[in-house]
Scaffold this active site. Structure first.
Site, PDB file in Angstrom:
ATOM      1  N   GLU A  39      35.347   6.969  -2.741  1.00 10.65           N
ATOM      2  CA  GLU A  39      35.516   8.407  -3.015  1.00 10.65           C
ATOM      3  C   GLU A  39      35.967   8.496  -4.464  1.00 10.65           C
ATOM      4  OE1 GLU A  39      34.875  10.878  -0.992  1.00 10.65           O
ATOM      5  OE2 GLU A  39      34.525   9.732   0.835  1.00 10.65           O
ATOM      6  N   LEU A  40      35.048   8.878  -5.347  1.00 10.28           N
ATOM      7  CA  LEU A  40      35.329   8.743  -6.785  1.00 10.28           C
ATOM      8  C   LEU A  40      35.411  10.094  -7.485  1.00 10.28           C
ATOM      9  CD1 LEU A  40      32.894   5.716  -7.284  1.00 10.28           C
ATOM     10  CD2 LEU A  40      35.309   5.678  -6.638  1.00 10.28           C
ATOM     11  N   GLU A  74      34.411  10.703   4.396  1.00  7.97           N
ATOM     12  CA  GLU A  74      35.710  10.599   5.071  1.00  7.97           C
ATOM     13  C   GLU A  74      35.966  11.859   5.884  1.00  7.97           C
ATOM     14  OE1 GLU A  74      38.589   9.537   1.942  1.00  7.97           O
ATOM     15  OE2 GLU A  74      38.293   7.479   2.605  1.00  7.97           O
ATOM     16  N   CYS A 104      40.039  15.864  -7.009  1.00 12.41           N
ATOM     17  CA  CYS A 104      38.698  15.400  -7.358  1.00 12.41           C
ATOM     18  C   CYS A 104      37.652  16.488  -7.169  1.00 12.41           C
ATOM     19  CB  CYS A 104      38.354  14.187  -6.509  1.00 12.41           C
ATOM     20  SG  CYS A 104      38.590  14.539  -4.778  1.00 12.41           S
ATOM     21  N   ASN A 149      47.080  11.441  -6.528  1.00 11.60           N
ATOM     22  CA  ASN A 149      46.997  12.909  -6.513  1.00 11.60           C
ATOM     23  C   ASN A 149      47.207  13.509  -5.124  1.00 11.60           C
ATOM     24  OD1 ASN A 149      44.494  12.128  -5.595  1.00 11.60           O
ATOM     25  ND2 ASN A 149      43.381  13.734  -6.657  1.00 11.60           N
ATOM     26  N   ALA A 206      48.941   4.074  -4.970  1.00 14.33           N
ATOM     27  CA  ALA A 206      49.099   4.154  -6.429  1.00 14.33           C
ATOM     28  C   ALA A 206      50.547   3.856  -6.786  1.00 14.33           C
ATOM     29  CB  ALA A 206      48.716   5.547  -6.908  1.00 14.33           C
ATOM     30  N   GLU A 216      35.194  14.673 -16.423  1.00 16.37           N
ATOM     31  CA  GLU A 216      36.209  15.295 -15.582  1.00 16.37           C
ATOM     32  C   GLU A 216      37.524  15.392 -16.377  1.00 16.37           C
ATOM     33  OE1 GLU A 216      37.531  12.577 -12.543  1.00 16.37           O
ATOM     34  OE2 GLU A 216      37.660  14.165 -11.051  1.00 16.37           O
TER      35      GLU A 216
HETATM   36  N1  LIG Z   1      36.477  11.527  -4.282  1.00 16.59           N
HETATM   37  C1  LIG Z   1      37.700  11.628  -3.834  1.00 16.59           C
HETATM   38  O1  LIG Z   1      37.945  11.818  -2.645  1.00 16.59           O
HETATM   39  C2  LIG Z   1      38.849  11.483  -4.777  1.00 16.59           C
HETATM   40  C3  LIG Z   1      40.126  11.796  -4.337  1.00 16.59           C
HETATM   41  C4  LIG Z   1      41.203  11.667  -5.226  1.00 16.59           C
HETATM   42  C5  LIG Z   1      40.987  11.230  -6.518  1.00 16.59           C
HETATM   43  N2  LIG Z   1      39.735  10.945  -6.911  1.00 16.59           N
HETATM   44  C6  LIG Z   1      39.485  10.519  -8.285  1.00 16.59           C
HETATM   45  O2  LIG Z   1      40.490   9.620  -8.721  1.00 16.59           O
HETATM   46  C7  LIG Z   1      40.719   9.761 -10.117  1.00 16.59           C
HETATM   47  C8  LIG Z   1      42.188   9.979 -10.392  1.00 16.59           C
HETATM   48  O3  LIG Z   1      42.952   9.042  -9.721  1.00 16.59           O
HETATM   49  P1  LIG Z   1      43.597   7.786 -10.471  1.00 16.59           P
HETATM   50  O4  LIG Z   1      43.814   8.059 -11.903  1.00 16.59           O
HETATM   51  O5  LIG Z   1      44.770   7.387  -9.671  1.00 16.59           O
HETATM   52  O6  LIG Z   1      42.444   6.733 -10.331  1.00 16.59           O
HETATM   53  P2  LIG Z   1      42.533   5.170 -10.552  1.00 16.59           P
HETATM   54  O7  LIG Z   1      41.181   4.668 -10.272  1.00 16.59           O
HETATM   55  O8  LIG Z   1      43.151   4.823 -11.845  1.00 16.59           O
HETATM   56  O9  LIG Z   1      43.566   4.678  -9.450  1.00 16.59           O
HETATM   57  C9  LIG Z   1      43.320   4.790  -8.080  1.00 16.59           C
HETATM   58  C10 LIG Z   1      43.943   3.608  -7.363  1.00 16.59           C
HETATM   59  O10 LIG Z   1      43.337   2.415  -7.850  1.00 16.59           O
HETATM   60  C11 LIG Z   1      44.336   1.534  -8.352  1.00 16.59           C
HETATM   61  N3  LIG Z   1      43.734   0.842  -9.478  1.00 16.59           N
HETATM   62  C12 LIG Z   1      43.742   1.184 -10.782  1.00 16.59           C
HETATM   63  N4  LIG Z   1      43.072   0.276 -11.508  1.00 16.59           N
HETATM   64  C13 LIG Z   1      42.632  -0.663 -10.638  1.00 16.59           C
HETATM   65  C14 LIG Z   1      41.863  -1.861 -10.771  1.00 16.59           C
HETATM   66  N5  LIG Z   1      41.398  -2.264 -11.952  1.00 16.59           N
HETATM   67  N6  LIG Z   1      41.595  -2.577  -9.657  1.00 16.59           N
HETATM   68  C15 LIG Z   1      42.044  -2.169  -8.456  1.00 16.59           C
HETATM   69  N7  LIG Z   1      42.769  -1.052  -8.266  1.00 16.59           N
HETATM   70  C16 LIG Z   1      43.059  -0.306  -9.345  1.00 16.59           C
HETATM   71  C17 LIG Z   1      45.494   2.432  -8.709  1.00 16.59           C
HETATM   72  O11 LIG Z   1      46.703   1.700  -8.721  1.00 16.59           O
HETATM   73  C18 LIG Z   1      45.436   3.447  -7.598  1.00 16.59           C
HETATM   74  O12 LIG Z   1      46.010   2.887  -6.432  1.00 16.59           O
HETATM   75  C19 LIG Z   1      39.917  10.962 -10.525  1.00 16.59           C
HETATM   76  O13 LIG Z   1      38.735  10.541 -11.111  1.00 16.59           O
HETATM   77  C20 LIG Z   1      39.615  11.664  -9.215  1.00 16.59           C
HETATM   78  O14 LIG Z   1      38.486  12.476  -9.240  1.00 16.59           O
HETATM   79  C21 LIG Z   1      38.671  11.038  -6.081  1.00 16.59           C
HETATM   80  O1  LIG Z   2      41.412  14.803  -4.671  1.00 15.01           O
HETATM   81  C1  LIG Z   2      40.698  14.628  -3.738  1.00 15.01           C
HETATM   82  C2  LIG Z   2      40.922  15.074  -2.337  1.00 15.01           C
HETATM   83  C3  LIG Z   2      40.944  16.544  -2.273  1.00 15.01           C
HETATM   84  C4  LIG Z   2      40.818  17.069  -0.875  1.00 15.01           C
HETATM   85  O2  LIG Z   2      40.741  16.301   0.095  1.00 15.01           O
HETATM   86  O3  LIG Z   2      40.780  18.293  -0.765  1.00 15.01           O
END
Ligand SMILES: NC(=O)c1ccc[n+]([C@@H]2O[C@H](COP(=O)([O-])OP(=O)(O)OC[C@H]3O[C@@H](n4cnc5c(N)ncnc54)[C@H](O)[C@@H]3O)[C@@H](O)[C@H]2O)c1
Ligand SMILES: O=CCCC(=O)O
Length: 552
Positions: free
Chosen positions: A324-325, A533, A358, A224, A249, A456
């Site tokens: 960061e989830l 972060e 997120c 994202n 990703a 979410e």
């Molecule tokens: N808190 C934050 O700063 C933050 C920022 C951005 C996104 N997010 C969260 O991320 C989610 C959306 O992103 P997404 O769909 O790409 O998440 P995701 O967890 O599917 O993927 C994130 C990364 O993990 C890798 N991945 C996927 N499955 C894996 C596994 N089993 N083992 C190791 N790596 C794996 C993916 O290839 C990608 O690089 C949302 O829940 C969002 O809120 C959080």
């Molecule tokens: O999606 C997460 C990151 C968003 C931000 O850093 O503003």
């Protein structure tokens, strides 16, 4: 291996005419516009097969040598994988939604596995002693040069983000600058990694702490923010002297490789930064990074489910883990709020990246006395959105990342309607749309039995719940296992303190929806993660304290 310099700048005239051609296709209506734009652009794109698709992208960049369909190991771009396979990258605005198998590839990246991950780890391990022993100022200079190169190439980097992620070009440019700001910030903070002198309780000893880099860290980032989520981690890690193996990703590896190209140009030494591009073996690579004894820290941004898995995998080697989830951000509008200000913030905070950040709002809680007026003003604003390809000048909102995302968003809307929500706008998809679009939607009369109350959505859906008292709304807002960001609007100063202190989240916006900044600590509580972060605190994730007791 693909080397920079294979294409000449002469290709840019073709690029310009292609770009002009696409821009001139601007259509008039809102949501269906996407399919019209997509199909015209689709024709242009279908000229390029998977094999030469990256060449097509390169032809539209000022500097085509920025991108290579490759990982980066020990200072070399590696364009093949031991698996012998490649994985496709699609443009979300163009892909044929009904049949992704027929989608237009824009790039094809080497599908790396454990072998390449281990090579990158060993290169980073070898590079660690010399990188960590550089002075903070030396590391800072390299980071600063990298920052400058990002800004010099910001237009190209923004285009790359829009291609692979879909967000509008202006927003992509914002991400590039936001991402770069972490290099600038950490280039400065690198020089301020202070230890401390502890007043000794006796006369015979002197006590101090110093801070040292963890070692090699594994970084896994989401789609994202294809650029900023990498720089937010890399900046801090490199500033303190760690070396890095990153896995972006699989939806968005192109931005990562462009950043690495600029890192190489900035003079990041051999082995210090590795990049493993992968799709099929993602899970195994994540496990390997967590279990490797040569990796001292893991920094992950992504879903809560994957984060929990990585935390478990890291237990046996007792690694420092930074997560960061996901979030489920509440946005509370009290009866004394400035409604227009709240609506403006709602628009940006909910619909940024089409709802795929997120910290996007997931639940709007609006006081029952102003719920209808808030809903009406939000509806008016949302109906002015221009949804389409992020490459079009007047597009305000782009597509979602993939089919699964569209399906999740649709199911949340259907679930809400089935449980009694009322549709204020959106919610109706057009048939045969190319691209992963979902119309920006506003729902009202939401209740706690609906999925949006608990999960979410990660999409362009604003669901309005109502409440009557501060106690009641705090209970609703906190009734979730996650706690990343929360927002509220009120003019009552005492309430502002009270609510800010009582929201169970890591970040609070009071009368604002814009909270992200490189200088502020970004992170969540509960199941939204561990660690912070950006900011001064961002360095903590990559360092450990050493206590030194010196007898005198
Ligand atoms: N808190 C934050 O700063 C933050 C920022 C951005 C996104 N997010 C969260 O991320 C989610 C959306 O992103 P997404 O769909 O790409 O998440 P995701 O967890 O599917 O993927 C994130 C990364 O993990 C890798 N991945 C996927 N499955 C894996 C596994 N089993 N083992 C190791 N790596 C794996 C993916 O290839 C990608 O690089 C949302 O829940 C969002 O809120 C959080
Ligand atoms: O999606 C997460 C990151 C968003 C931000 O850093 O503003």
């Amino acid at each position: 291996m693909l080397r920079p310099g294979l294409l000449t700048k002469g290709l840019n005239s073709t690029a310009a005419s292609l770009a002009t051609g696409r821009t001139s296709q601007a259509a008039q209506s809102n949501f269906p516009r996407a399919s019209q734009l997509s199909s015209s652009a689709q024709n242009a794109r279908s000229l390029s097969s998977a094999a030469n698709s990256l060449a097509h992208l390169k032809s539209q960049l000022n500097d085509p040598t920025l991108i290579t369909a490759a990982g980066f190991i020990d200072n070399e771009f590696i364009s093949t994988a031991d698996s012998g396979k490649h994985f496709p990258v699609y443009e979300p605005a163009l892909n044929i939604y009904q049949d992704p198998a027929k989608g237009t590839e824009i790039a094809s990246f080497p599908d790396m596995g454990i072998k390449e991950t281990e090579m990158a780890i060993q290169a980073a391990k070898k590079a660690f002693p010399s990188w960590s022993k550089k002075t903070a100022k030396e590391r800072s200079t390299i980071l600063r040069d990298w920052y400058n190169l990002i800004l010099e190439n910001e237009q190209d980097l923004a285009k790359i983000i829009t291609w692979e992620n879909g967000k509008p070009l202006a927003e992509a440019l914002g991400e590039v600058r936001y991402g770069a700001s972490f290099f600038e910030w950490f280039a400065e903070e690198a020089k301020r990694l202070y230890g401390e002198v502890i007043p000794s309780p006796n006369r015979e000893q002197r006590m101090i702490t110093i801070r040292q880099p963890l070692g090699v860290v594994g970084i896994i980032t989401p789609w994202n923010f294809p650029s900023a989520m990498i720089t937010r981690k890399l900046g801090a890690a490199l500033a303190v002297g760690c070396t890095v193996v990153a896995k972006p990703a699989s939806e968005t590896p192109i931005s990562a490789v462009a950043l690495y190209e600029l890192g190489k140009r900035a003079g990041v030494p051999k082995g210090v930064i590795g990049l493993v591009t992968a799709h099929h073996d993602t899970k195994a690579i994540g496990k390997h990074l967590c279990e490797s004894q040569d990796i001292s820290g893991i920094s992950f941004t992504g879903s809560t489910a994957v984060g929990k898995m990585l935390l478990k995998h890291s237990a046996d080697t007792v690694k420092k883990v930074s997560l960061e989830l996901g979030g489920n951000a509440p946005f509370i509008v009290f009866e004394d709020a400035d409604i227009d200000k709240a609506v403006d913030a709602a628009v940006t905070t909910k619909f940024r990246s089409s709802g795929q950040t997120c910290i996007c709002v997931n639940r709007f809680y609006v006081h029952s006395s102003i719920k209808d007026v808030f809903g009406e003003r939000l509806r008016e604003k949302v109906e002015k959105f221009r949804v389409g390809s992020g490459m079009e000048d007047d597009t305000t909102h782009g597509p979602l990342i993939n089919k699964t995302s569209v399906e999740k968003v649709r199911s949340h809307v259907h679930d809400a309607l089935d449980h009694g929500a009322k549709l204020l706008t959106g919610g109706k998809e057009s048939e045969n749309t190319h691209g992963y679009f979902y119309p920006p939607t506003v729902l009202t009369d939401m209740n706690n039995n609906m999925r949006i109350a608990n999960e979410e959505t990660f999409g362009p859906i604003a669901g309005i719940f109502s409440f009557d008292t501060e106690e009641e709304v705090l209970e609703y807002a906190n009734n979730t296992r996650v706690g990343l960001a929360g927002y509220f609007f009120s003019k009552d100063v005492s309430r502002c303190w009270r609510v800010a202190e009582n929201l169970q989240v890591g970040m609070v916006g009071v009368n604002t929806g814009a909270i992200s900044s490189e200088v502020a600590p970004f992170g969540g509580v509960k199941e939204s993660g561990i660690g912070r972060e950006g900011a001064r605190q961002g360095l903590d994730e990559y360092t450990q304290y050493k206590y030194i007791n010196m007898a005198i």
